[in-house]
Design a protein around this motif. Structure first.
Motif, PDB file in Angstrom:
ATOM      1  N   TYR A   1       5.319 -12.749  -1.301  1.00 19.56           N
ATOM      2  CA  TYR A   1       4.307 -13.517  -0.575  1.00 19.56           C
ATOM      3  C   TYR A   1       3.029 -13.439  -1.399  1.00 19.56           C
ATOM      4  O   TYR A   1       2.239 -12.507  -1.253  1.00 19.56           O
ATOM      5  N   ILE A   2       2.832 -14.407  -2.253  1.00 16.35           N
ATOM      6  CA  ILE A   2       1.755 -14.343  -3.235  1.00 16.35           C
ATOM      7  C   ILE A   2       0.378 -14.334  -2.577  1.00 16.35           C
ATOM      8  O   ILE A   2      -0.485 -13.553  -2.956  1.00 16.35           O
ATOM      9  N   LEU A   3       0.161 -15.169  -1.574  1.00 22.37           N
ATOM     10  CA  LEU A   3      -1.150 -15.207  -0.917  1.00 22.37           C
ATOM     11  C   LEU A   3      -1.467 -13.907  -0.195  1.00 22.37           C
ATOM     12  O   LEU A   3      -2.627 -13.502  -0.122  1.00 22.37           O
ATOM     13  N   GLU A   4      -0.438 -13.239   0.335  1.00 17.94           N
ATOM     14  CA  GLU A   4      -0.627 -11.962   1.032  1.00 17.94           C
ATOM     15  C   GLU A   4      -0.569 -10.778   0.065  1.00 17.94           C
ATOM     16  O   GLU A   4      -0.748  -9.635   0.470  1.00 17.94           O
ATOM     17  N   GLU A   5      -0.287 -11.061  -1.212  1.00 19.29           N
ATOM     18  CA  GLU A   5      -0.200 -10.039  -2.256  1.00 19.29           C
ATOM     19  C   GLU A   5       0.790  -8.942  -1.879  1.00 19.29           C
ATOM     20  O   GLU A   5       0.488  -7.752  -1.922  1.00 19.29           O
ATOM     21  N   ASN A   6       1.996  -9.377  -1.531  1.00 19.27           N
ATOM     22  CA  ASN A   6       2.987  -8.481  -0.962  1.00 19.27           C
ATOM     23  C   ASN A   6       4.381  -8.921  -1.399  1.00 19.27           C
ATOM     24  O   ASN A   6       4.650 -10.109  -1.514  1.00 19.27           O
ATOM     25  N   VAL A   7       5.273  -7.955  -1.637  1.00 16.60           N
ATOM     26  CA  VAL A   7       6.648  -8.291  -1.995  1.00 16.60           C
ATOM     27  C   VAL A   7       7.605  -7.374  -1.242  1.00 16.60           C
ATOM     28  O   VAL A   7       7.357  -6.178  -1.119  1.00 16.60           O
ATOM     29  N   ASP A   8       8.666  -7.957  -0.688  1.00 14.55           N
ATOM     30  CA  ASP A   8       9.734  -7.212  -0.023  1.00 14.55           C
ATOM     31  C   ASP A   8      10.959  -7.232  -0.927  1.00 14.55           C
ATOM     32  O   ASP A   8      11.354  -8.297  -1.412  1.00 14.55           O
ATOM     33  N   LEU A   9      11.562  -6.051  -1.115  1.00 14.73           N
ATOM     34  CA  LEU A   9      12.767  -5.919  -1.924  1.00 14.73           C
ATOM     35  C   LEU A   9      13.851  -5.301  -1.063  1.00 14.73           C
ATOM     36  O   LEU A   9      13.559  -4.432  -0.235  1.00 14.73           O
ATOM     37  N   SER A  10      15.097  -5.723  -1.271  1.00 14.82           N
ATOM     38  CA  SER A  10      16.196  -5.142  -0.499  1.00 14.82           C
ATOM     39  C   SER A  10      17.491  -5.211  -1.300  1.00 14.82           C
ATOM     40  O   SER A  10      17.560  -5.851  -2.339  1.00 14.82           O
ATOM     41  N   ALA A  11      18.494  -4.531  -0.759  1.00 16.61           N
ATOM     42  CA  ALA A  11      19.836  -4.508  -1.337  1.00 16.61           C
ATOM     43  C   ALA A  11      19.847  -3.775  -2.680  1.00 16.61           C
ATOM     44  O   ALA A  11      19.820  -4.385  -3.742  1.00 16.61           O
ATOM     45  N   GLY A  12      19.853  -2.467  -2.588  1.00 16.57           N
ATOM     46  CA  GLY A  12      19.968  -1.646  -3.793  1.00 16.57           C
ATOM     47  C   GLY A  12      18.700  -1.554  -4.615  1.00 16.57           C
ATOM     48  O   GLY A  12      18.721  -1.763  -5.823  1.00 16.57           O
ATOM     49  N   VAL A  13      17.594  -1.207  -3.986  1.00 17.46           N
ATOM     50  CA  VAL A  13      16.311  -1.117  -4.675  1.00 17.46           C
ATOM     51  C   VAL A  13      16.292   0.109  -5.591  1.00 17.46           C
ATOM     52  O   VAL A  13      16.627   1.212  -5.175  1.00 17.46           O
TER      53      VAL A  13
ATOM     54  N   ASN B   1       8.654   9.070 -15.493  1.00 16.21           N
ATOM     55  CA  ASN B   1       9.717  10.012 -15.116  1.00 16.21           C
ATOM     56  C   ASN B   1      10.025   9.984 -13.621  1.00 16.21           C
ATOM     57  O   ASN B   1      10.570  10.938 -13.086  1.00 16.21           O
ATOM     58  N   LEU B   2       9.678   8.892 -12.954  1.00 14.28           N
ATOM     59  CA  LEU B   2       9.929   8.746 -11.520  1.00 14.28           C
ATOM     60  C   LEU B   2      10.961   7.643 -11.307  1.00 14.28           C
ATOM     61  O   LEU B   2      10.827   6.539 -11.858  1.00 14.28           O
ATOM     62  N   ARG B   3      11.963   7.968 -10.502  1.00 10.31           N
ATOM     63  CA  ARG B   3      12.982   6.975 -10.123  1.00 10.31           C
ATOM     64  C   ARG B   3      13.212   7.121  -8.629  1.00 10.31           C
ATOM     65  O   ARG B   3      13.498   8.216  -8.137  1.00 10.31           O
ATOM     66  N   ILE B   4      13.048   6.014  -7.893  1.00  7.55           N
ATOM     67  CA  ILE B   4      13.251   6.018  -6.442  1.00  7.55           C
ATOM     68  C   ILE B   4      14.256   4.933  -6.106  1.00  7.55           C
ATOM     69  O   ILE B   4      14.087   3.779  -6.516  1.00  7.55           O
ATOM     70  N   THR B   5      15.306   5.303  -5.366  1.00  5.13           N
ATOM     71  CA  THR B   5      16.254   4.312  -4.874  1.00  5.13           C
ATOM     72  C   THR B   5      16.136   4.266  -3.352  1.00  5.13           C
ATOM     73  O   THR B   5      15.816   5.270  -2.713  1.00  5.13           O
ATOM     74  N   ALA B   6      16.389   3.087  -2.790  1.00  9.92           N
ATOM     75  CA  ALA B   6      16.286   2.912  -1.341  1.00  9.92           C
ATOM     76  C   ALA B   6      17.014   1.636  -0.939  1.00  9.92           C
ATOM     77  O   ALA B   6      17.294   0.774  -1.781  1.00  9.92           O
ATOM     78  N   ASN B   7      17.271   1.518   0.352  1.00 10.20           N
ATOM     79  CA  ASN B   7      17.861   0.267   0.851  1.00 10.20           C
ATOM     80  C   ASN B   7      16.845  -0.863   0.816  1.00 10.20           C
ATOM     81  O   ASN B   7      17.182  -2.000   0.483  1.00 10.20           O
ATOM     82  N   THR B   8      15.587  -0.548   1.195  1.00 13.76           N
ATOM     83  CA  THR B   8      14.535  -1.562   1.189  1.00 13.76           C
ATOM     84  C   THR B   8      13.241  -0.967   0.651  1.00 13.76           C
ATOM     85  O   THR B   8      13.032   0.251   0.690  1.00 13.76           O
ATOM     86  N   ALA B   9      12.366  -1.839   0.184  1.00  8.84           N
ATOM     87  CA  ALA B   9      11.047  -1.421  -0.283  1.00  8.84           C
ATOM     88  C   ALA B   9      10.069  -2.558  -0.087  1.00  8.84           C
ATOM     89  O   ALA B   9      10.456  -3.733  -0.006  1.00  8.84           O
ATOM     90  N   ASN B  10       8.801  -2.187   0.004  1.00  3.99           N
ATOM     91  CA  ASN B  10       7.715  -3.152   0.121  1.00  3.99           C
ATOM     92  C   ASN B  10       6.611  -2.693  -0.818  1.00  3.99           C
ATOM     93  O   ASN B  10       6.311  -1.509  -0.885  1.00  3.99           O
TER      94      ASN B  10
END
Length: 161
Positions: free
Chosen positions: A95-107, A113-122
């Motif tokens: 959502y470019i105007l809201e300066e926001n991104v939702d990610l899902s399905a194997g994030v 040296n940081l790696r984070i996996t999750a079902n969803t992320a924002n």
């Protein structure tokens, strides 16, 4: 008649595959297959999709970019890059105007040296906060942790879970 002429001009301009890259507010859009729906003001892209807007880049198998809503919906082998971090997943809505991104399905989020996996992320690029939800696994300099919710401040490097 004027509307038809304008529609044709917009279609010709936008169907070229690359929006005016000289203006930094305009995205750069490329793909193997490009269509532009004039009535919905939406690019329909497939095959090596590349969308760059300012410091952010989305690469995917398929994407739709609605120019009126300033919204990108992508699917398949997605790589989202913003500055010095990246996140991969299978579904993304930006959502470019809201300066926001939702990610899902194997994030999978990566930075140094940081790696984070999750079902969803924002990720909100104004606040610089990334929020990870559901089945969150963190590898921070070799130290492993599991949780259901974690937040990471991209500016300060602060990680909370």
């Amino acid at each position: 008649m004027k509307k038809i002429f304008l529609s044709i001009m917009v279609c010709l301009l936008l169907s070229s595959g690359i929006c005016l890259a000289a203006d930094s507010d305009q995205p750069v859009i490329t793909a193997k297959n490009k269509k532009f729906d004039v009535f919905a003001a939406t690019y329909i892209l497939s095959g090596d999709v590349y969308i760059q807007h300012k410091s952010r880049t989305v690469k995917a198998d398929y994407a739709e970019y609605n120019l009126l809503k300033q919204e990108v919906k992508a699917k398949g082998n997605i790589l989202f890059v913003d500055g010095d971090f990246s996140a991969s997943c299978q579904a993304l809505t930006a959502y470019i105007l809201e300066e926001n991104v939702d990610l899902s399905a194997g994030v999978v989020f990566r930075r140094d040296n940081l790696r984070i996996t999750a079902n969803t992320a924002n990720f909100n690029w104004q606040s610089k906060l990334a929020v990870f939800r559901q089945n969150v696994k963190i590898n921070n300099n070799g130290k492993q942790s599991k949780t259901e919710l974690a937040t990471y401040n991209v500016d300060s490097g602060e990680l909370k879970f």
